[in-house]
Design a protein around this motif. Structure first.
Motif, PDB file in Angstrom:
ATOM      1  N   ARG A 183     -10.920  -0.640  23.633  1.00  0.00           N
ATOM      2  CA  ARG A 183     -11.375  -1.441  24.782  1.00  0.00           C
ATOM      3  C   ARG A 183     -11.619  -0.547  25.985  1.00  0.00           C
ATOM      4  N   GLN A 184     -10.685   0.351  26.247  1.00  0.00           N
ATOM      5  CA  GLN A 184     -10.835   1.264  27.395  1.00  0.00           C
ATOM      6  C   GLN A 184     -12.087   2.130  27.230  1.00  0.00           C
ATOM      7  N   GLY A 185     -12.336   2.587  26.010  1.00  0.00           N
ATOM      8  CA  GLY A 185     -13.512   3.406  25.749  1.00  0.00           C
ATOM      9  C   GLY A 185     -14.804   2.646  25.968  1.00  0.00           C
ATOM     10  N   SER A 186     -14.833   1.382  25.546  1.00  0.00           N
ATOM     11  CA  SER A 186     -16.056   0.604  25.715  1.00  0.00           C
ATOM     12  C   SER A 186     -16.266   0.222  27.182  1.00  0.00           C
ATOM     13  N   GLU A 187     -15.175   0.013  27.915  1.00  0.00           N
ATOM     14  CA  GLU A 187     -15.304  -0.306  29.343  1.00  0.00           C
ATOM     15  C   GLU A 187     -15.767   0.897  30.138  1.00  0.00           C
ATOM     16  N   SER A 188     -15.291   2.085  29.782  1.00  0.00           N
ATOM     17  CA  SER A 188     -15.709   3.261  30.525  1.00  0.00           C
ATOM     18  C   SER A 188     -17.133   3.675  30.151  1.00  0.00           C
ATOM     19  N   GLY A 189     -17.565   3.284  28.941  1.00  0.00           N
ATOM     20  CA  GLY A 189     -18.925   3.619  28.511  1.00  0.00           C
ATOM     21  C   GLY A 189     -19.963   2.666  29.025  1.00  0.00           C
ATOM     22  N   THR A 213       0.856  -1.190   0.000  1.00  0.00           N
ATOM     23  CA  THR A 213       0.000   0.000   0.000  1.00  0.00           C
ATOM     24  C   THR A 213       0.886   1.232   0.000  1.00  0.00           C
ATOM     25  N   ASN A 214       0.661   2.110  -0.932  1.00  0.00           N
ATOM     26  CA  ASN A 214       1.490   3.306  -1.079  1.00  0.00           C
ATOM     27  C   ASN A 214       0.942   4.430  -0.191  1.00  0.00           C
ATOM     28  N   GLY A 215       1.076   4.233   1.127  1.00  0.00           N
ATOM     29  CA  GLY A 215       0.532   5.152   2.128  1.00  0.00           C
ATOM     30  C   GLY A 215      -0.545   4.443   2.935  1.00  0.00           C
ATOM     31  N   TRP A 216      -1.009   5.088   3.986  1.00  0.00           N
ATOM     32  CA  TRP A 216      -1.973   4.449   4.891  1.00  0.00           C
ATOM     33  C   TRP A 216      -2.755   5.516   5.648  1.00  0.00           C
ATOM     34  N   ARG A 217      -4.032   5.259   5.844  1.00  0.00           N
ATOM     35  CA  ARG A 217      -4.880   6.139   6.650  1.00  0.00           C
ATOM     36  C   ARG A 217      -5.019   5.540   8.045  1.00  0.00           C
ATOM     37  N   ASP A 218      -5.134   6.378   9.045  1.00  0.00           N
ATOM     38  CA  ASP A 218      -5.460   5.963  10.408  1.00  0.00           C
ATOM     39  C   ASP A 218      -4.522   4.883  10.947  1.00  0.00           C
ATOM     40  N   ALA A 219      -3.262   5.263  11.117  1.00  0.00           N
ATOM     41  CA  ALA A 219      -2.267   4.353  11.697  1.00  0.00           C
ATOM     42  C   ALA A 219      -2.332   4.477  13.217  1.00  0.00           C
ATOM     43  N   GLY A 220      -3.415   4.016  13.777  1.00  0.00           N
ATOM     44  CA  GLY A 220      -3.656   4.162  15.211  1.00  0.00           C
ATOM     45  C   GLY A 220      -4.556   5.362  15.454  1.00  0.00           C
ATOM     46  N   ASN A 221      -4.773   5.659  16.713  1.00  0.00           N
ATOM     47  CA  ASN A 221      -5.718   6.722  17.062  1.00  0.00           C
ATOM     48  C   ASN A 221      -5.170   8.136  16.890  1.00  0.00           C
ATOM     49  N   ASP A 268       7.473  -3.392  13.733  1.00  0.00           N
ATOM     50  CA  ASP A 268       7.178  -3.361  15.171  1.00  0.00           C
ATOM     51  C   ASP A 268       6.428  -2.095  15.562  1.00  0.00           C
ATOM     52  N   LEU A 269       6.781  -0.977  14.942  1.00  0.00           N
ATOM     53  CA  LEU A 269       6.082   0.283  15.186  1.00  0.00           C
ATOM     54  C   LEU A 269       4.623   0.184  14.748  1.00  0.00           C
ATOM     55  N   MET A 270       4.380  -0.382  13.580  1.00  0.00           N
ATOM     56  CA  MET A 270       3.006  -0.541  13.090  1.00  0.00           C
ATOM     57  C   MET A 270       2.220  -1.519  13.954  1.00  0.00           C
ATOM     58  N   LYS A 271       2.850  -2.595  14.377  1.00  0.00           N
ATOM     59  CA  LYS A 271       2.173  -3.564  15.248  1.00  0.00           C
ATOM     60  C   LYS A 271       1.760  -2.888  16.548  1.00  0.00           C
ATOM     61  N   ASP A 272       2.614  -2.030  17.087  1.00  0.00           N
ATOM     62  CA  ASP A 272       2.277  -1.305  18.311  1.00  0.00           C
ATOM     63  C   ASP A 272       1.101  -0.357  18.076  1.00  0.00           C
ATOM     64  N   GLN A 273       1.052   0.299  16.934  1.00  0.00           N
ATOM     65  CA  GLN A 273      -0.066   1.198  16.631  1.00  0.00           C
ATOM     66  C   GLN A 273      -1.374   0.418  16.518  1.00  0.00           C
ATOM     67  N   TYR A 274      -1.307  -0.753  15.922  1.00  0.00           N
ATOM     68  CA  TYR A 274      -2.479  -1.628  15.821  1.00  0.00           C
ATOM     69  C   TYR A 274      -2.942  -2.042  17.227  1.00  0.00           C
ATOM     70  N   ASP A 275      -2.021  -2.500  18.065  1.00  0.00           N
ATOM     71  CA  ASP A 275      -2.362  -2.902  19.432  1.00  0.00           C
ATOM     72  C   ASP A 275      -2.907  -1.726  20.231  1.00  0.00           C
ATOM     73  N   SER A 276      -2.328  -0.547  20.021  1.00  0.00           N
ATOM     74  CA  SER A 276      -2.757   0.652  20.744  1.00  0.00           C
ATOM     75  C   SER A 276      -4.193   1.026  20.385  1.00  0.00           C
ATOM     76  N   PHE A 277      -4.535   0.913  19.112  1.00  0.00           N
ATOM     77  CA  PHE A 277      -5.903   1.259  18.719  1.00  0.00           C
ATOM     78  C   PHE A 277      -6.897   0.309  19.375  1.00  0.00           C
ATOM     79  N   HIS A 278      -6.561  -0.968  19.480  1.00  0.00           N
ATOM     80  CA  HIS A 278      -7.440  -1.915  20.158  1.00  0.00           C
ATOM     81  C   HIS A 278      -7.518  -1.633  21.658  1.00  0.00           C
ATOM     82  N   SER A 279      -6.406  -1.298  22.252  1.00  0.00           N
ATOM     83  CA  SER A 279      -6.376  -1.010  23.685  1.00  0.00           C
ATOM     84  C   SER A 279      -7.240   0.206  24.018  1.00  0.00           C
ATOM     85  N   LEU A 280      -7.105   1.258  23.225  1.00  0.00           N
ATOM     86  CA  LEU A 280      -7.904   2.460  23.476  1.00  0.00           C
ATOM     87  C   LEU A 280      -9.390   2.219  23.215  1.00  0.00           C
TER      88      LEU A 280
END
Length: 195
Positions: free
Chosen positions: A188-194, A71-79, A174-186
């Motif tokens: 999850r936190q949003g759904s738990e607080s809601g 992919t020649n670029g990417w949208r929304d690489a994490g939150n 590794d940087l992209m994998k962390d961004q992917y994990d971070s988006f899931h973590s955030l």
């Protein structure tokens, strides 16, 4: 990570991002993203990657090369990163007028390690390749001086509001994998607080 590995990972990321999209809190998704179920773009050609390398004066690290050929670029690489560069948009941070302020902000800051063996963050930023084009006072970079035996450059994620200096990763993958994990973590936190 090669193209055969990037494509399913990024497809899964796209699908999960679209399903988790909250129109009341998140920026609108492009029609193309919804239609194609893909946060990316068409793959770069080998010629486009070679042209970027010639312009930058360096061979890109393997995981970034394979990403661009997927992919020649990417949208929304994490939150907090809204757009990653494609081949024609990659640039050295020091050469980008709008982003070069990061270098001055992190030269000789309180984040610089007191250990004389540690390099100040501003120096790392001054030589780094800027990956992100748009973000929430956050940026993603690769350091061409910090290279492992596979030819991977160290990656960095940095946000001015984090209260920390640049966070180091072993590679672009590794940087992209962390961004992917971070988006899931955030999410999850949003759904738990809601609840």
């Amino acid at each position: 990570m090669n193209r055969e590995q990037w494509r399913p990972f990024l497809k899964q990321w796209s699908e999960e991002w679209i399903v988790g999209h909250d129109p009341e809190q998140d920026a609108p998704l492009d029609d193309e993203v919804i239609r194609n179920g893909w946060l990316g773009f068409a793959p770069a050609s080998a010629e486009e990657v070679a042209a970027a390398e010639a312009r930058l004066g360096r061979t890109l690290p393997p995981s970034l090369r394979e990403f661009l050929l997927t992919t020649n670029g990417w949208r929304d690489a994490g939150n907090f990163i809204y757009r990653l560069a494609g081949t024609s948009e990659l640039a050295w941070l020091a050469d980008t007028d709008e982003d070069s302020g990061w270098i001055d902000a992190y030269r000789d800051t309180e984040f610089a390690d007191e250990d004389e063996d540690e390099e100040p963050e501003g120096e790392i930023l001054a030589r780094s390749l800027r990956l992100s084009l748009d973000g929430d006072a956050a940026i993603m970079l690769l350091d061409p001086k910090d290279v492992d035996e596979r030819g991977e450059w160290a990656g960095y994620w940095l946000a001015s509001w984090s209260g920390m200096g640049p966070e180091r990763f072993d590679s672009f993958h590794d940087l992209m994998k962390d961004q992917y994990d971070s988006f899931h973590s955030l999410r999850r936190q949003g759904s738990e607080s809601g609840s």
